[in-house]
Design a protein around this motif. Structure first.
Motif, PDB file in Angstrom:
ATOM      1  N   LEU A  72      -3.945  31.084  44.968  1.00 33.54           N
ATOM      2  CA  LEU A  72      -4.330  29.913  44.484  1.00 33.54           C
ATOM      3  C   LEU A  72      -4.550  29.734  43.400  1.00 33.54           C
ATOM      4  O   LEU A  72      -3.934  28.293  42.783  1.00 33.54           O
ATOM      5  CB  LEU A  72      -5.183  29.673  45.142  1.00 33.54           C
ATOM      6  N   LYS A  73      -4.305  30.573  42.122  1.00 33.82           N
ATOM      7  CA  LYS A  73      -4.839  29.724  41.018  1.00 33.82           C
ATOM      8  C   LYS A  73      -2.872  30.499  40.326  1.00 33.82           C
ATOM      9  O   LYS A  73      -2.369  28.697  40.015  1.00 33.82           O
ATOM     10  CB  LYS A  73      -4.986  31.405  39.846  1.00 33.82           C
ATOM     11  N   LYS A  74      -2.393  30.570  40.782  1.00 32.42           N
ATOM     12  CA  LYS A  74      -0.941  30.781  40.520  1.00 32.42           C
ATOM     13  C   LYS A  74      -0.105  29.417  40.789  1.00 32.42           C
ATOM     14  O   LYS A  74       0.366  28.072  40.134  1.00 32.42           O
ATOM     15  CB  LYS A  74      -0.480  31.818  40.670  1.00 32.42           C
ATOM     16  N   SER A  75      -0.539  28.787  42.321  1.00 31.07           N
ATOM     17  CA  SER A  75      -0.382  27.311  42.538  1.00 31.07           C
ATOM     18  C   SER A  75      -0.200  26.295  42.380  1.00 31.07           C
ATOM     19  O   SER A  75      -0.183  25.612  41.869  1.00 31.07           O
ATOM     20  CB  SER A  75      -0.616  28.085  44.089  1.00 31.07           C
ATOM     21  N   ARG A  76      -1.934  26.466  40.909  1.00 28.80           N
ATOM     22  CA  ARG A  76      -2.375  25.612  40.547  1.00 28.80           C
ATOM     23  C   ARG A  76      -1.035  25.589  39.358  1.00 28.80           C
ATOM     24  O   ARG A  76      -1.185  24.352  39.220  1.00 28.80           O
ATOM     25  CB  ARG A  76      -3.901  25.540  40.379  1.00 28.80           C
ATOM     26  N   ALA A  77      -0.687  26.118  38.616  1.00 27.68           N
ATOM     27  CA  ALA A  77      -1.138  26.996  37.656  1.00 27.68           C
ATOM     28  C   ALA A  77       0.232  25.918  37.807  1.00 27.68           C
ATOM     29  O   ALA A  77       1.150  25.487  37.014  1.00 27.68           O
ATOM     30  CB  ALA A  77      -0.948  27.790  36.799  1.00 27.68           C
ATOM     31  N   ASP A  78       1.673  26.413  38.839  1.00 29.03           N
ATOM     32  CA  ASP A  78       2.461  25.622  39.328  1.00 29.03           C
ATOM     33  C   ASP A  78       2.650  25.024  39.068  1.00 29.03           C
ATOM     34  O   ASP A  78       3.550  23.516  38.961  1.00 29.03           O
ATOM     35  CB  ASP A  78       3.186  26.338  40.306  1.00 29.03           C
ATOM     36  N   LYS A  79       1.570  24.039  40.061  1.00 27.53           N
ATOM     37  CA  LYS A  79       1.911  22.388  40.311  1.00 27.53           C
ATOM     38  C   LYS A  79       1.246  21.200  38.576  1.00 27.53           C
ATOM     39  O   LYS A  79       2.093  20.273  38.728  1.00 27.53           O
ATOM     40  CB  LYS A  79       0.895  22.184  41.496  1.00 27.53           C
ATOM     41  N   LYS A  80       0.503  22.141  37.862  1.00 29.25           N
ATOM     42  CA  LYS A  80       0.329  21.810  36.534  1.00 29.25           C
ATOM     43  C   LYS A  80       1.486  21.743  36.336  1.00 29.25           C
ATOM     44  O   LYS A  80       2.388  20.710  34.940  1.00 29.25           O
ATOM     45  CB  LYS A  80      -0.713  22.359  36.018  1.00 29.25           C
ATOM     46  N   LEU A  81       2.166  22.904  36.515  1.00 33.94           N
ATOM     47  CA  LEU A  81       3.683  22.559  35.021  1.00 33.94           C
ATOM     48  C   LEU A  81       4.545  22.326  35.892  1.00 33.94           C
ATOM     49  O   LEU A  81       5.519  20.987  34.851  1.00 33.94           O
ATOM     50  CB  LEU A  81       4.150  23.821  35.249  1.00 33.94           C
ATOM     51  N   LEU A  82       4.565  21.980  36.700  1.00 37.97           N
ATOM     52  CA  LEU A  82       5.691  20.910  37.105  1.00 37.97           C
ATOM     53  C   LEU A  82       4.840  19.585  36.529  1.00 37.97           C
ATOM     54  O   LEU A  82       5.815  17.993  36.685  1.00 37.97           O
ATOM     55  CB  LEU A  82       5.588  20.743  38.764  1.00 37.97           C
ATOM     56  N   PHE A  83       3.754  19.171  37.154  1.00 36.68           N
ATOM     57  CA  PHE A  83       3.712  17.362  36.788  1.00 36.68           C
ATOM     58  C   PHE A  83       3.653  17.366  34.967  1.00 36.68           C
ATOM     59  O   PHE A  83       4.284  16.262  34.473  1.00 36.68           O
ATOM     60  CB  PHE A  83       2.160  17.812  36.731  1.00 36.68           C
ATOM     61  N   ASN A  84       3.603  18.407  34.468  1.00 35.74           N
ATOM     62  CA  ASN A  84       3.684  18.516  32.565  1.00 35.74           C
ATOM     63  C   ASN A  84       5.529  17.589  32.697  1.00 35.74           C
ATOM     64  O   ASN A  84       5.611  17.331  31.680  1.00 35.74           O
ATOM     65  CB  ASN A  84       3.329  19.839  32.099  1.00 35.74           C
ATOM     66  N   GLU A  85       5.940  18.535  33.198  1.00 37.04           N
ATOM     67  CA  GLU A  85       7.473  18.643  33.203  1.00 37.04           C
ATOM     68  C   GLU A  85       7.488  17.028  33.607  1.00 37.04           C
ATOM     69  O   GLU A  85       8.726  16.539  32.199  1.00 37.04           O
ATOM     70  CB  GLU A  85       8.413  19.700  33.934  1.00 37.04           C
ATOM     71  N   LEU A  86       7.412  16.194  34.875  1.00 41.15           N
ATOM     72  CA  LEU A  86       7.790  15.069  35.524  1.00 41.15           C
ATOM     73  C   LEU A  86       7.231  14.245  34.779  1.00 41.15           C
ATOM     74  O   LEU A  86       7.761  12.829  34.342  1.00 41.15           O
ATOM     75  CB  LEU A  86       7.476  15.551  36.684  1.00 41.15           C
ATOM     76  N   ARG A  87       6.556  14.294  34.078  1.00 42.50           N
ATOM     77  CA  ARG A  87       5.746  12.936  33.174  1.00 42.50           C
ATOM     78  C   ARG A  87       6.245  12.486  31.668  1.00 42.50           C
ATOM     79  O   ARG A  87       7.086  12.891  31.354  1.00 42.50           O
ATOM     80  CB  ARG A  87       4.365  14.020  32.490  1.00 42.50           C
TER      81      ARG A  87
END
Length: 79
Positions: A36-51
Motif C-alpha cells: 500500500l505504501k509503495k502504491s501511494r508513493a507511485d501515485k505521488k511520483l506520477l502526480f509530481n511528474e505530470l504536474r
C-alpha cells in the motif's frame, strides 16, 4: 481457484504453533502494508511528474479544440 489456494495454505499452516502462526500473520500484514505504501508513493511520483504538463499550453486551447472538430453528415443505417 482462490478458495483452493487458500485451503491449501491453511492445511500447510495447521500444524504450526500459535506463535508461528502469529508471526506469519504479522509478516503477511507487513507485506500488505508495504504494498500500500509503495502504491501511494507511485501515485505521488506520477502526480509530481505530470504536474505542470499543461503549463505550456495557451489559453486559447479550448477554441482550437472546438474549431478542429468536424461534423459528419454520413447517414447511419440501423437495419
Amino acid at each position: 481457484m482462490e478458495n483452493v489456494l487458500i485451503y491449501r495454505y491453511l492445511r500447510l499452516f495447521e500444524p504450526l504453533s500459535m506463535e508461528l502462526k502469529l508471526e506469519l500473520l504479522a509478516a503477511l500484514s507487513e507485506n500488505i502494508k508495504d504494498g500500500l505504501k509503495k502504491s501511494r508513493a507511485d501515485k505521488k511520483l506520477l502526480f509530481n511528474e505530470l504536474r505542470g504538463s499543461w503549463s505550456d499550453v495557451g489559453d486559447d486551447i479550448e477554441e482550437e479544440i472546438y474549431s478542429s472538430r468536424t461534423i459528419s453528415d454520413k447517414e447511419i443505417s440501423l437495419d
